[in-house]
Design a protein around this motif. Sequence first.
Motif, mmCIF file in Angstrom:
data_model
loop_
_atom_site.group_PDB
_atom_site.id
_atom_site.type_symbol
_atom_site.label_atom_id
_atom_site.label_comp_id
_atom_site.label_asym_id
_atom_site.label_seq_id
_atom_site.Cartn_x
_atom_site.Cartn_y
_atom_site.Cartn_z
ATOM 1 N N ARG A 76 80.358 27.109 76.704
ATOM 2 C CA ARG A 76 81.402 26.311 77.338
ATOM 3 C C ARG A 76 82.756 26.514 76.675
ATOM 4 O O ARG A 76 83.765 26.734 77.347
ATOM 5 N N ALA A 77 82.815 26.465 75.352
ATOM 6 C CA ALA A 77 84.082 26.611 74.635
ATOM 7 C C ALA A 77 84.703 27.981 74.894
ATOM 8 O O ALA A 77 85.920 28.094 75.090
ATOM 9 N N HIS A 78 83.886 28.999 74.931
ATOM 10 C CA HIS A 78 84.379 30.349 75.196
ATOM 11 C C HIS A 78 84.923 30.450 76.624
ATOM 12 O O HIS A 78 85.976 31.050 76.861
ATOM 13 N N PHE A 79 84.229 29.851 77.578
ATOM 14 C CA PHE A 79 84.691 29.832 78.967
ATOM 15 C C PHE A 79 86.040 29.123 79.076
ATOM 16 O O PHE A 79 86.961 29.601 79.741
ATOM 17 N N ARG A 144 94.708 34.580 68.650
ATOM 18 C CA ARG A 144 93.659 33.930 69.436
ATOM 19 C C ARG A 144 93.485 32.468 69.010
ATOM 20 O O ARG A 144 93.259 31.593 69.833
ATOM 21 N N ILE A 145 93.612 32.213 67.690
ATOM 22 C CA ILE A 145 93.481 30.840 67.201
ATOM 23 C C ILE A 145 94.588 29.973 67.784
ATOM 24 O O ILE A 145 94.343 28.852 68.242
ATOM 25 N N VAL A 146 95.812 30.478 67.794
ATOM 26 C CA VAL A 146 96.927 29.713 68.374
ATOM 27 C C VAL A 146 96.651 29.448 69.851
ATOM 28 O O VAL A 146 96.817 28.331 70.340
ATOM 29 N N GLU A 147 96.214 30.466 70.545
ATOM 30 C CA GLU A 147 95.935 30.326 71.967
ATOM 31 C C GLU A 147 94.838 29.280 72.216
ATOM 32 O O GLU A 147 94.969 28.422 73.080
ATOM 33 N N GLY A 152 94.588 26.087 74.693
ATOM 34 C CA GLY A 152 93.270 25.690 75.180
ATOM 35 C C GLY A 152 92.871 24.287 74.791
ATOM 36 O O GLY A 152 91.945 23.730 75.363
ATOM 37 N N GLY A 153 93.549 23.720 73.794
ATOM 38 C CA GLY A 153 93.237 22.372 73.352
ATOM 39 C C GLY A 153 91.911 22.261 72.624
ATOM 40 O O GLY A 153 91.350 21.175 72.500
ATOM 41 N N GLU A 158 85.544 24.060 67.585
ATOM 42 C CA GLU A 158 85.304 24.808 68.828
ATOM 43 C C GLU A 158 85.917 26.204 68.756
ATOM 44 O O GLU A 158 85.307 27.181 69.194
ATOM 45 N N ALA A 159 87.126 26.297 68.195
ATOM 46 C CA ALA A 159 87.760 27.609 68.045
ATOM 47 C C ALA A 159 86.913 28.491 67.137
ATOM 48 O O ALA A 159 86.758 29.693 67.398
ATOM 49 N N GLY A 160 86.349 27.915 66.089
ATOM 50 C CA GLY A 160 85.474 28.679 65.198
ATOM 51 C C GLY A 160 84.254 29.216 65.917
ATOM 52 O O GLY A 160 83.848 30.362 65.698
ATOM 53 N N VAL A 161 83.680 28.396 66.797
ATOM 54 C CA VAL A 161 82.510 28.832 67.564
ATOM 55 C C VAL A 161 82.884 30.003 68.473
ATOM 56 O O VAL A 161 82.183 31.016 68.531
ATOM 57 N N VAL A 162 84.000 29.869 69.186
ATOM 58 C CA VAL A 162 84.429 30.930 70.101
ATOM 59 C C VAL A 162 84.665 32.231 69.345
ATOM 60 O O VAL A 162 84.266 33.309 69.789
ATOM 61 N N LEU A 163 85.286 32.143 68.178
ATOM 62 C CA LEU A 163 85.636 33.338 67.408
ATOM 63 C C LEU A 163 84.533 33.782 66.449
ATOM 64 O O LEU A 163 84.636 34.855 65.847
#
Length: 193
Positions: A76-79, A144-147, A152-153, A158-163
């Motif tokens: 979900r976080a990646h989406f 990507r982290i800034v984005e 993305g809020g 969540e950002a850690g999971v996506v990356l």
Amino acid sequence: MSESSSNVVTELLGKWRAGDQEALEALVPLVYNELRRIAHRYLLRERPGHTLQSTALVHEAYLRLRKQGPVDLENRAHFLAISAQLMRQILVEYARKRRAAKRDGGHRLILDDAINWLQGKSVDLVALDDALTELAQLDLRQSRIVELRFFGGLSIEEAGVVLGISPSSVKREWATARVWLHHEMGKTVKHDP
């Protein structure tokens, strides 16, 4: 979102990745409120009277996802991160068109207080996009982290999971990226009238 809903989203992403277009159609209603929240956050920073509304921005991002076809999304976080990136691209395209039609652009983005980069100042959306593009050339992960965080809020976790990195790495790189962007955006800041 509950764990069972999160599992359903992950399952639908897997089906979409395997080529099932109907899975994307089934997925969007499950994350629609989150997508509208992201779109709303973007549009709060836009000029008054912007021609796009939250719903239209979500739908435009959805159409672009359908057009580009299945993407390798894990959860979900990646989406949501990919959707936020598409929304940013859509708004930047609108800003560039508006700038071309109007000499001074007249298109500003008020940075979120949570970031505390340039409190009380406005930033040209196109200039911000250019700065993020430049940051991506220097350090793609920081960009990507800034984005993910700003546009993305997503939370640090969540950002850690996506990356695929630890929350402490996200925090460290988030801080570094903010300092760099503060410096770069300081060159193009326009004060609000």
